[in-house]
Design a protein around this motif. Structure first.
Motif, PDB file in Angstrom:
ATOM      1  N   ARG A  83       0.945  -1.215  -0.015  1.00 21.36           N
ATOM      2  CA  ARG A  83      -0.107  -0.013  -0.012  1.00 21.36           C
ATOM      3  C   ARG A  83       0.650   1.255  -0.179  1.00 21.36           C
ATOM      4  N   ASP A  84       2.096   1.132   0.467  1.00 22.17           N
ATOM      5  CA  ASP A  84       2.904   2.422   0.757  1.00 22.17           C
ATOM      6  C   ASP A  84       4.351   1.962   1.054  1.00 22.17           C
ATOM      7  N   PRO A  85       5.320   2.774   0.796  1.00 22.36           N
ATOM      8  CA  PRO A  85       6.597   2.422   1.092  1.00 22.36           C
ATOM      9  C   PRO A  85       7.079   1.809   2.155  1.00 22.36           C
ATOM     10  N   VAL A  86       6.395   1.824   3.521  1.00 23.89           N
ATOM     11  CA  VAL A  86       6.651   1.187   4.661  1.00 23.89           C
ATOM     12  C   VAL A  86       6.037  -0.124   4.414  1.00 23.89           C
ATOM     13  N   MET A  87       4.956  -0.328   3.983  1.00 23.60           N
ATOM     14  CA  MET A  87       4.576  -1.847   3.745  1.00 23.60           C
ATOM     15  C   MET A  87       5.283  -2.533   2.598  1.00 23.60           C
ATOM     16  N   GLU A  88       5.847  -1.910   1.910  1.00 18.06           N
ATOM     17  CA  GLU A  88       6.379  -2.474   0.834  1.00 18.06           C
ATOM     18  C   GLU A  88       7.924  -3.003   1.199  1.00 18.06           C
ATOM     19  N   PHE A  89       8.286  -2.456   2.118  1.00 15.43           N
ATOM     20  CA  PHE A  89       9.491  -2.830   2.874  1.00 15.43           C
ATOM     21  C   PHE A  89       9.373  -3.931   4.072  1.00 15.43           C
ATOM     22  N   LEU A  90       8.365  -3.887   4.289  1.00  8.36           N
ATOM     23  CA  LEU A  90       8.039  -4.812   5.697  1.00  8.36           C
ATOM     24  C   LEU A  90       7.750  -6.408   4.826  1.00  8.36           C
ATOM     25  N   PHE A  91       6.987  -6.225   3.664  1.00  7.57           N
ATOM     26  CA  PHE A  91       6.379  -7.505   3.187  1.00  7.57           C
ATOM     27  C   PHE A  91       7.016  -7.717   1.864  1.00  7.57           C
ATOM     28  N   LYS A  92       8.312  -7.188   1.383  1.00  9.97           N
ATOM     29  CA  LYS A  92       8.824  -7.523   0.007  1.00  9.97           C
ATOM     30  C   LYS A  92       9.302  -9.064   0.051  1.00  9.97           C
ATOM     31  N   ASP A  93       9.532  -9.714   1.268  1.00  8.88           N
ATOM     32  CA  ASP A  93       9.799 -11.175   1.119  1.00  8.88           C
ATOM     33  C   ASP A  93       8.800 -11.878  -0.004  1.00  8.88           C
ATOM     34  N   GLY A  94       7.522 -11.460   0.113  1.00 12.10           N
ATOM     35  CA  GLY A  94       6.668 -12.201  -0.710  1.00 12.10           C
ATOM     36  C   GLY A  94       6.744 -11.914  -2.221  1.00 12.10           C
ATOM     37  N   GLU A  95       7.612 -11.058  -2.686  1.00 14.96           N
ATOM     38  CA  GLU A  95       7.677 -10.960  -4.039  1.00 14.96           C
ATOM     39  C   GLU A  95       7.881 -12.082  -4.918  1.00 14.96           C
ATOM     40  N   PHE A  96       8.650 -13.102  -4.590  1.00 15.32           N
ATOM     41  CA  PHE A  96       9.016 -14.029  -5.375  1.00 15.32           C
ATOM     42  C   PHE A  96       7.641 -15.191  -5.477  1.00 15.32           C
ATOM     43  N   ILE A  97       6.924 -15.240  -4.233  1.00 13.54           N
ATOM     44  CA  ILE A  97       5.547 -15.912  -4.216  1.00 13.54           C
ATOM     45  C   ILE A  97       4.641 -15.167  -5.168  1.00 13.54           C
ATOM     46  N   VAL A  98       4.587 -14.046  -5.448  1.00  6.85           N
ATOM     47  CA  VAL A  98       3.667 -13.111  -6.369  1.00  6.85           C
ATOM     48  C   VAL A  98       3.899 -13.638  -7.597  1.00  6.85           C
ATOM     49  N   GLU A  99       5.249 -13.552  -7.899  1.00 11.73           N
ATOM     50  CA  GLU A  99       5.818 -14.042  -9.187  1.00 11.73           C
ATOM     51  C   GLU A  99       5.497 -15.411  -9.577  1.00 11.73           C
ATOM     52  N   HIS A 100       5.370 -16.086  -8.598  1.00  8.24           N
ATOM     53  CA  HIS A 100       5.130 -17.872  -8.777  1.00  8.24           C
ATOM     54  C   HIS A 100       3.449 -17.651  -9.195  1.00  8.24           C
ATOM     55  N   GLN A 101       2.695 -16.864  -8.528  1.00  9.60           N
ATOM     56  CA  GLN A 101       1.141 -16.708  -8.811  1.00  9.60           C
ATOM     57  C   GLN A 101       0.969 -16.118 -10.134  1.00  9.60           C
ATOM     58  N   ALA A 102       1.903 -15.064 -10.483  1.00 12.62           N
ATOM     59  CA  ALA A 102       1.675 -14.632 -11.934  1.00 12.62           C
ATOM     60  C   ALA A 102       1.905 -15.640 -13.127  1.00 12.62           C
ATOM     61  N   GLU A 103       3.239 -16.317 -12.699  1.00 12.62           N
ATOM     62  CA  GLU A 103       3.422 -17.282 -13.838  1.00 12.62           C
ATOM     63  C   GLU A 103       2.236 -18.415 -13.831  1.00 12.62           C
ATOM     64  N   TYR A 104       1.681 -18.844 -12.810  1.00 12.73           N
ATOM     65  CA  TYR A 104       0.552 -19.976 -12.848  1.00 12.73           C
ATOM     66  C   TYR A 104      -0.514 -19.304 -13.669  1.00 12.73           C
ATOM     67  N   LEU A 105      -0.922 -17.972 -13.539  1.00 13.37           N
ATOM     68  CA  LEU A 105      -2.189 -17.598 -13.873  1.00 13.37           C
ATOM     69  C   LEU A 105      -1.857 -17.347 -15.312  1.00 13.37           C
ATOM     70  N   LEU A 106      -0.867 -16.980 -15.876  1.00 12.59           N
ATOM     71  CA  LEU A 106      -0.284 -16.692 -17.383  1.00 12.59           C
ATOM     72  C   LEU A 106       0.012 -17.678 -18.250  1.00 12.59           C
ATOM     73  N   THR A 107       0.220 -18.953 -17.307  1.00 12.55           N
ATOM     74  CA  THR A 107       0.614 -20.140 -17.964  1.00 12.55           C
ATOM     75  C   THR A 107      -0.549 -20.661 -19.017  1.00 12.55           C
ATOM     76  N   TRP A 108      -1.396 -20.653 -18.700  1.00 12.96           N
ATOM     77  CA  TRP A 108      -2.887 -20.977 -19.424  1.00 12.96           C
ATOM     78  C   TRP A 108      -2.869 -20.135 -20.824  1.00 12.96           C
ATOM     79  N   VAL A 109      -2.865 -18.639 -20.481  1.00 10.39           N
ATOM     80  CA  VAL A 109      -2.902 -17.599 -21.499  1.00 10.39           C
ATOM     81  C   VAL A 109      -2.134 -17.948 -22.550  1.00 10.39           C
ATOM     82  N   ARG A 110      -0.919 -18.103 -22.167  1.00 15.68           N
ATOM     83  CA  ARG A 110       0.426 -18.372 -22.912  1.00 15.68           C
ATOM     84  C   ARG A 110       0.097 -19.923 -24.147  1.00 15.68           C
ATOM     85  N   GLU A 111      -0.309 -20.764 -23.184  1.00 15.27           N
ATOM     86  CA  GLU A 111      -0.537 -22.209 -24.082  1.00 15.27           C
ATOM     87  C   GLU A 111      -1.743 -21.871 -25.081  1.00 15.27           C
ATOM     88  N   GLN A 112      -2.737 -20.922 -24.718  1.00 17.43           N
ATOM     89  CA  GLN A 112      -3.889 -20.613 -25.895  1.00 17.43           C
ATOM     90  C   GLN A 112      -3.239 -19.921 -26.925  1.00 17.43           C
TER      91      GLN A 112
END
Length: 463
Positions: A434-463
């Motif tokens: 939401r803001d720079p402070v929260m971005e600093f506190l919770f940035k550890d999860g960015e690689f999990i979000v990248e994993h989520q994005a790849e899962y979501l986009l896999t089907w789109v790319r296959e189509q």
């Protein structure tokens, strides 16, 4: 006066009064401090703009019927690497985006909670992707009950689909925390039983992150509070909390989440959806599980440790998830080669020096397990309704029935671990920013979000 009263009233009452006064003062000062922050931010952005430096383009939407702070963003052009404004002239034509991703935030949240996932989808998905973040349930509006919030989400989805009807073909729903429950209810509202579509579009992926599919009452940290205290707290906080704690069943009515997990709910002549007086509400007539079944894929991300709000069991749709994970770790301790761990450093990371998972207080964030659930026989759900094998003496009979209903569908499960001494995993799994402070506190999860994005986009790319 407070000093004089110390010797008159018990000390614990005095301390409670002081704490209450501090909270009142903090609540009164918050709008003032926030106003000062917004003014300084506006001044800084204006000054930078005078030098030709623009921090980010305006994200205000121009789609009729949406909340003012809702966003609709099209994916980046892979050639220019620039985002395409979704509401500009021509973007609603036949050459517009064909895949709609709806990102729904949780209780007391804002659309910016899922900004990291939006950024990953628009950067990786190309112009074929359209990302919608509803803002109709921001902050206190998310406390008025799941049905109310889900109706607002459904209305926004209808508005976006109507604006891009010429190009949109497929839809995926993503819900974080309570947003996952909103998404399930909204899907049932938008589901067409004849065409098996959601809002007239082909359902592709349904994904949740740390969503309380089985409620939050008996699990994790909240399970440590006595049942009467949970009931009172839920009633004071709002209808949404009562529904999440399964405290909303009145008379013979089942809790809302129990109805949402029943494959027979909404079907003609189905077993007792309503109350003893024959009263029925909207939820009694909605095919929640059928709407979920219409999606090509269903995926549930769950925090195995350190989630203060949504425990592992409810997010992974398994009342015995912690026990299962403990047995899995024991097996991998004796056979290190079987460990299937993905950490922030990459895929296939090695386990600890002894071959077991590191202690939950130490180590890097990681995906502890990734597996597919094979649908169970619907007859097993019917057996759970009759009480056979539904209660293992742990008071989770209702949760086991709900899990049995949802497990009649296939699910892809991703179990995540954020080791540490603070239970902050609930905000890390979505890399809340939401803001720079929260971005600093919770940035550890960015690689999990990248994993989520790849899962979501896999089907789109296959189509």
């Amino acid at each position: 006066a407070g000093v004089l009263m110390v010797g008159v009233i018990p000390r614990w009452i005095y301390k409670a009064a002081v704490r209450t006064l501090q909270l009142v003062l903090a609540a009164a000062l918050f709008p003032v401090l926030r106003g000062c922050y917004l003014r300084v931010r506006h001044f800084g952005m204006t000054a930078l703009a005078s030098f030709g430096i623009r921090i980010e383009p305006s994200r205000r939407n121009t789609v009729p019927g949406l909340s003012p702070k809702s966003t609709v963003v099209r994916g980046r052009n892979q050639a220019t690497r620039r985002p395409t404004l979704a509401a500009t002239t021509g973007s609603q034509g036949a050459d517009g985006p064909s895949q709609l991703f709806v990102l729904i935030h949780g209780l007391g949240g804002t659309p910016d909670d899922l900004r990291c996932l939006e950024r990953n989808l628009t950067q990786r998905g190309g112009t074929d992707v359209l990302v919608h973040k509803p803002a109709c349930n921001t902050l206190v509006r998310s406390f008025d009950g799941v049905p109310n919030g889900a109706r607002r989400v459904a209305d926004e989805i209808r508005a976006v689909v109507a604006e891009h009807r010429a190009s949109l073909r497929r839809i995926s729903l993503v819900g974080n925390s309570l947003g996952g429950i909103y998404a399930r209810y909204a899907a049932a509202l938008l589901f067409d039983e004849d065409s098996k579509t959601i809002a007239g579009l082909e359902p592709t992926t349904f994904l949740t992150t740390a969503s309380p599919h089985l409620g939050v009452g008996p699990f994790g940290y909240l399970g440590m509070f006595p049942s009467p205290l949970q009931t009172v707290g839920a009633a004071l906080i709002g209808e949404s909390c009562s529904q999440l704690m399964l405290r909303d069943g009145r008379g013979n009515q089942r809790p809302l989440l129990a109805k949402m997990a029943d494959p027979m709910n909404g079907k003609e002549g189905a077993r007792g959806s309503g109350g003893g007086s024959g009263a029925r509400d909207e939820a009694d007539g909605l095919p929640f599980v059928d709407a979920l079944a219409s999606f090509e894929r269903r995926c549930a991300y769950a925090n195995a440790v350190n989630d203060f709000l949504v425990a592992f069991e409810t997010a992974s749709i398994d009342p015995d998830a912690t026990r299962t994970m403990r047995k899995k770790r024991s097996r991998e301790a004796s056979n290190p080669a079987s460990a299937n761990i993905i950490d922030a450093g990459g895929f296939g990371a090695a386990a600890g020096p002894t071959g077991s998972f590191p202690f939950p207080f130490t180590g890097a964030p990681r995906i502890a397990d990734e597996r597919d659930h094979i649908p169970t026989d619907p007859a097993s759900h019917e057996r759970s309704l009759s009480g056979s094998g539904s209660d293992a003496g742990d008071g989770l009979a209702l949760q086991r029935k709900m899990a049995a209903g949802l497990q009649t569908l296939s699910w892809h499960h991703v179990d995540v671990e954020f080791p540490g001494y603070l239970p902050l995993a609930h905000n890390k799994i979505c890399a809340l920013q939401r803001d720079p402070v929260m971005e600093f506190l919770f940035k550890d999860g960015e690689f999990i979000v990248e994993h989520q994005a790849e899962y979501l986009l896999t089907w789109v790319r296959e189509q």
